[in-house]
Design an enzyme around this catalytic site. Structure first.
Site, PDB file in Angstrom:
ATOM      1  N   LYS A 124       0.963  -1.068  -0.192  1.00 29.16           N
ATOM      2  CA  LYS A 124       0.060  -0.175   0.288  1.00 29.16           C
ATOM      3  C   LYS A 124       0.692   1.075   0.120  1.00 29.16           C
ATOM      4  CE  LYS A 124      -3.872  -2.213   0.261  1.00 29.16           C
ATOM      5  NZ  LYS A 124      -5.017  -2.033  -0.545  1.00 29.16           N
TER       6      LYS A 124
ATOM      7  N   LYS B 242     -12.751  -8.264  -7.825  1.00 31.79           N
ATOM      8  CA  LYS B 242     -13.141  -9.232  -6.613  1.00 31.79           C
ATOM      9  C   LYS B 242     -14.778  -9.100  -6.929  1.00 31.79           C
ATOM     10  CE  LYS B 242     -10.473  -5.943  -4.185  1.00 31.79           C
ATOM     11  NZ  LYS B 242     -10.010  -4.761  -3.436  1.00 31.79           N
TER      12      LYS B 242
END
Length: 368
Positions: A163, A262
């Site tokens: 991240k 997803k």
């Protein structure tokens, strides 16, 4: 496949470690668990909405309300010839993709169990093992991050996702490449940047990440296409891809060279397969993203990632990384070669610890 009874459970579990992104720090996960009964079988699904609406506009509370007030009443008593019909039946409800996904995915599990098939086969999967990567949140220091990467690599993962956020980006990429000259790593910005900050990604280019995931706005394609013209590193879209049509358009306009799929983000498994097919038709690689799922959601992701277009390691990591408490009897493990077995039993192929779920639940509901 007839929907005869639906139960809802709200389960909140602490994470073993806080998980920091550019938008939030998560310490717990609260997920709505769906249990569907039909013709002697039981199917399970799990929502992935975050406790706060930073990733999407949904939360466990909104998922619960939409299930009770709109989705479950529309499905109860109905018969479906194939689970992909459930997605079509719920299309009258706009957005609410995470709410739709958790009940739609439970119907796929139900159907696969009724047919005595592993879910992967019903979906069109071709693998008995999937490729595993690991996602690592922001850390207090670069040294701490490097130590964490080393720990994860000892676990066998084939790639690392890191991240980033403004002010914590180039430094991370350069430090990781200096320490790991050949490591396949990617960066995930979770929509934290604007096109005016393209210079950040031009500098990151030199560190050779495998891709940069969702650097710009969650609903943008135009600026992503412009950014892709300026950098060599492939852009991977996540939040911007809500369904197969988004994938088709993003590919056509050059906004993405890789797609993260997803099932919770796109409304369930049927739409996830459509996104997979749209990308595969254009030769665009896909991988299965994660939303800090508990065991049921993780099982669904493993089966989805067995489809032939999932040729990059995804975020389907070992169960033990996230929660001390399990809600399935056979936690998922990553083998030394960086792969994970796809369960071969009927449906999602794992034992759901129903009594544990009932004891852990903060809230329950039943619909007949």
């Amino acid at each position: 496949m007839r929907v005869e009874r639906v139960e809802l459970f709200l389960v909140r579990l602490p994470l073993k470690r806080p998980y920091e992104t550019s938008m939030a720090v998560e310490t717990h996960e609260s997920h709505v668990i769906v249990r569907v009964e039909g013709e002697g079988a039981v199917g399970w699904g799990e929502s992935v909405a975050n406790e706060t609406p930073w990733y999407s506009g949904e939360t466990p509370s909104t998922v619960w309300v939409l299930l009770e007030e709109a989705l479950i009443p529309h499905l109860l008593g109905r018969t479906f010839a194939h689970p992909r019909e459930v997605s079509d039946a719920l299309s009258w409800v706009r957005d609410a993709r995470m709410a739709k996904a958790c009940i739609e995915m439970s119907m796929w599990d139900l159907a696969a169990k009724q047919q005595g098939l592993p879910l992967s086969r019903l979906l069109g999967g071709t693998r008995d093992r999937i490729l595993c990567g690991v996602a690592i949140g922001l850390h207090p220091s670069t040294d701490a991050l490097i130590e964490r990467i080393e720990e994860e690599l000892r676990g066998g993962y084939q790639r690392v996702k890191l991240k980033i956020k403004p002010g914590r980006d180039v430094e991370i990429a350069e430090a990781v490449r200096a320490r790991f000259p050949e490591l396949p790593f990617m960066l995930d910005a979770n929509s934290a940047y604007a096109l005016a900050q393209a210079g950040v990604f031009e500098r990151i280019d030199a560190t050779r990440p495998t891709m940069i995931e969702q650097p710009l706005a969650h609903d943008d394609m135009i600026d992503h296409a412009e950014l892709q013209k300026r950098i060599r590193t492939p852009i991977c879209l996540d939040e911007s891809i809500r369904h197969a049509e988004d994938a088709r358009k993003a590919i056509a306009m050059g906004a993405t060279r890789v797609v993260n799929i997803k099932p919770g983000r796109v409304g369930g498994l049927a739409e996830a397969v459509r996104v997979h097919d749209a990308c595969r038709a254009k030769g665009v690689p896909v991988w299965c993203g994660g939303m800090l799922e508990m065991g049921i959601g993780r099982a669904h992701n493993v089966h989805l990632a067995s489809l032939p277009g999932f040729n990059l390691p995804g975020d389907v990591a070992a169960s033990k990384r996230y929660f001390a408490t399990e809600i399935i009897g056979e936690p998922f493990e990553v083998d030394a070669d960086g792969t994970m077995k796809v369960p071969q039993g009927p449906g999602i192929g794992v034992t759901v610890l129903e009594e544990a779920i009932r004891k852990l639940s903060l809230r329950t509901a039943e619909h007949r």
